[in-house]
Design an enzyme around this catalytic site. Structure first.
Site, mmCIF file in Angstrom:
data_model
loop_
_atom_site.group_PDB
_atom_site.id
_atom_site.type_symbol
_atom_site.label_atom_id
_atom_site.label_comp_id
_atom_site.label_asym_id
_atom_site.label_seq_id
_atom_site.Cartn_x
_atom_site.Cartn_y
_atom_site.Cartn_z
ATOM 1 N N GLU A 271 23.226 3.818 -9.039
ATOM 2 C CA GLU A 271 22.203 4.175 -8.037
ATOM 3 C C GLU A 271 22.658 3.734 -6.638
ATOM 4 O O GLU A 271 21.970 2.988 -5.929
ATOM 5 C CB GLU A 271 20.831 3.586 -8.404
ATOM 6 C CG GLU A 271 20.315 4.165 -9.710
ATOM 7 C CD GLU A 271 18.831 3.953 -10.003
ATOM 8 O OE1 GLU A 271 18.171 3.200 -9.283
ATOM 9 O OE2 GLU A 271 18.344 4.574 -10.961
ATOM 10 N N GLU B 68 20.196 7.330 -17.317
ATOM 11 C CA GLU B 68 18.910 6.613 -17.334
ATOM 12 C C GLU B 68 17.812 7.652 -17.445
ATOM 13 O O GLU B 68 17.635 8.473 -16.529
ATOM 14 C CB GLU B 68 18.718 5.753 -16.075
ATOM 15 C CG GLU B 68 19.562 4.494 -16.097
ATOM 16 C CD GLU B 68 19.242 3.520 -14.975
ATOM 17 O OE1 GLU B 68 18.080 3.448 -14.529
ATOM 18 O OE2 GLU B 68 20.190 2.819 -14.551
HETATM 19 O O1 AHR Z 1 16.023 0.935 -15.802
HETATM 20 C C1 AHR Z 1 15.454 0.156 -14.802
HETATM 21 C C2 AHR Z 1 16.085 0.409 -13.439
HETATM 22 O O2 AHR Z 1 15.828 1.716 -13.062
HETATM 23 C C3 AHR Z 1 17.584 0.305 -13.370
HETATM 24 O O3 AHR Z 1 18.021 -0.995 -13.187
HETATM 25 C C4 AHR Z 1 17.913 1.148 -12.185
HETATM 26 O O4 AHR Z 1 19.193 1.714 -12.261
HETATM 27 C C5 AHR Z 1 16.798 2.166 -12.146
HETATM 28 O O5 AHR Z 1 16.227 2.271 -10.893
#
Ligand code: AHR
Length: 516
Positions: A196, A320
């Site tokens: 991110e 994610e």
């Molecule tokens: O999964 C929780 C968080 O969500 C992670 O650390 C991040 O990459 C995303 O914003």
């Protein structure tokens, strides 16, 4: 008398409505015409140093009365091996960009302590580091996927970590690995270059990140038997410009994949996301609308990638995904602990169907975050353990791993709430190496069973069996007191009718069929 007639009229109209609703039908056509494989890595997992994901999840106190290897909890390992998780992404997440790998090697008593600034401000004692993670992956028989630190780490730091992991030459760092108990190289190949980077990983512009990617990736070397698959930190949700710039500015030979992060927020609002266990039909419906947005995201990001990479050499990696609700009341809000209902299972089935159907471009994904964090497969409380409804979906869907993708067309009824509509049914299909066909279907409608007639083009079969996951309410959950409330059952609602497959999907259910 007049009143009685009116009552009869309403009763009749209600029955007519219900009868129409109860006889909902749809059709699906499945063809054999594809040369795409559903990459098993679509079924990957994510485990960050966050709440009780690692500490208290995978990695427990020596005194906890459960079977362990070192401090790795073996009932968790066995459960995850059963569903064949193919890869595990670590150490974050946002944590990855403040993680310094040297803190997590060597004698545990001498490892530095740090504050986990992203997640609850707790002290991280670094007792779970590189060797412990790779031991976990070897127990799980899954591939490690390491996210390297770009946000607060140097090029040299990342480069040395890879040398420490994968080199078999003579160098000080390799000797150090041997001294720490692992003379053989680990041969890690999946390598994330930051996380991110548009947000917690450094708040970069896509142009700046693309340049950073090239710098870090240039010094992320291949070692014998360990050609790195470098994964660029990709877009947040619908940031199509990020994809455009990365695809334009990063040479394709440098990049195995571009990641995409998207979470289903029930209310659609980060401030008040909605409860994991208590929600109305209207909120359930909106959650599903938000979940189905994954189809649009994958389609549009893929279309941009197609412009630069028509041969689809660069993978889209959704590393994610999952539902993100408000934390359970009474828990540390920084730990992101949430319960997991039948709604979560419907989200998992739907999302995995989307990935299967885009397997020409989506080659890898990771549910966030395996255990005790966000949409988990497993919840633990000290020695107690419970498998969530989402776990059972991954169990049912494991048959699609590395199977031949079968294209599918659907003509299905709508599910309508508050005047808004979504397709009530979604599905995906594959053929495994033994020739068996597997079809996974999700009925999102919480009231109505739906009968689907399926035409299978150029596919010979004679018998059908299956499994189903459902429950009386979409809000139902598995708890430590009632761990099997939602469980897999044999499915008897499918039959052969001439050359057609006829399936009646219960309301709010996930079904996987096997055709022999
Ligand atoms: O999964 C929780 C968080 O969500 C992670 O650390 C991040 O990459 C995303 O914003």
């Amino acid at each position: 008398m007049k009143k009685k007639t009116l009552t009869h009229l309403f009763t009749w109209l209600f029955c007519l409505g219900s009868a129409t609703a109860f006889s909902q039908t749809g059709t699906i056509t499945i063809s054999n015409n594809s040369n795409t494989t559903i990459n098993k890595n679509i079924y990957g997992q994510f485990a960050e140093h966050l709440g009780h994901g690692i500490y208290g999840g995978f990695w427990v106190d020596k005194s906890l009365p459960v079977k362990k290897q070192d401090r790795i909890r073996l009932d968790v390992v066995e459960a995850l091996k059963k569903i064949k998780i193919p890869n595990l992404r670590w150490p974050g997440g946002c944590f990855a960009d403040e993680y310094h790998w040297r803190d997590g090697i060597g004698p545990k008593a001498q490892r530095p302590r740090m504050v986990n600034t992203n997640w609850g401000g707790v002290t991280e004692d670094n007792s779970f580091g590189t060797h412990e993670f790779l031991e976990l992956c070897s127990l799980l028989k899954c591939e490690p996927y390491v996210a390297g630190n770009v946000g607060s780490g140097t090029v040299e730091e990342m480069s040395k970590w890879i040398e420490y992991l994968n080199s078999n030459s003579t160098s000080t760092v390799v000797q150090e690995r041997a001294k720490n108990g692992h003379p053989e190289p680990y041969k890690v190949t999946f390598w994330g270059v930051g996380n991110e980077s548009w947000g917690c990983g450094g708040n970069m512009t896509p142009e700046f990140y693309a340049d950073q990617f090239k710098r870090y990736a240039s010094f992320a070397k291949d070692y014998p038997g360990a050609r790195l698959k470098k994964i660029a930190s990709g877009p947040n949700s619908d940031d199509y410009n990020w994809t455009e710039v990365c695809m334009k500015n990063i040479p394709q030979y440098m990049m195995y994949g571009l990641s995409l992060h998207y979470y289903t927020i029930p209310t659609g609002q980060w401030g008040k996301k909605g409860s994991a266990t208590s929600f109305s039909e209207s909120e359930y419906f909106n959650t599903m609308v938000n979940c189905l947005k994954m189809e649009e995201l994958v389609t549009k990001h893929s279309a941009i990638m197609d412009k630069y990479d028509p041969e689809k050499k660069v993978a889209l990696i959704v590393d994610e995904w999952g539902v993100w609700t408000d934390p359970e009341p009474g828990t540390n809000p920084g730990f992101l602990f949430q319960q997991n209902s039948l709604r979560d299972a419907l989200i998992a089935g739907t999302t995995l169907n989307i990935f299967n159907n885009h397997s020409d471009r989506v080659k890898m994904a990771a549910l966030a975050q395996t255990i005790n964090v966000l949409q988990s497969l497993i919840l633990t409380d000290k020695e107690k353990i419970v498998l969530t409804p989402t776990y059972h979906v991954f169990d049912m869907y494991k048959v699609h791993q590395d199977a031949k993708y079968l294209p599918i067309k659907l003509d299905v009824p709508d599910y309508e709430v508050d005047g808004k509509k979504i397709a009530a049914v979604n599905a995906s299909a594959s053929q495994d190496a033994a020739g068996k066909i597997h079809i996974s279907l999700v009925n999102l409608d919480i009231h109505h069973p739906i009968t689907i007639t399926t035409a299978l083009q150029d596919i010979k079969w004679s018998a059908v069996s299956g499994q189903v996951l459902t429950s009386a309410n979409v809000t139902n959950i598995n708890t430590f007191a009632d761990p099997n409330k939602i469980h897999l059952s044999n499915f008897t609602g499918a039959k052969k009718d001439g050359d057609k497959l006829v399936v009646t999907l219960p309301a709010k259910s996930i079904v996987t069929l096997e055709l022999n």
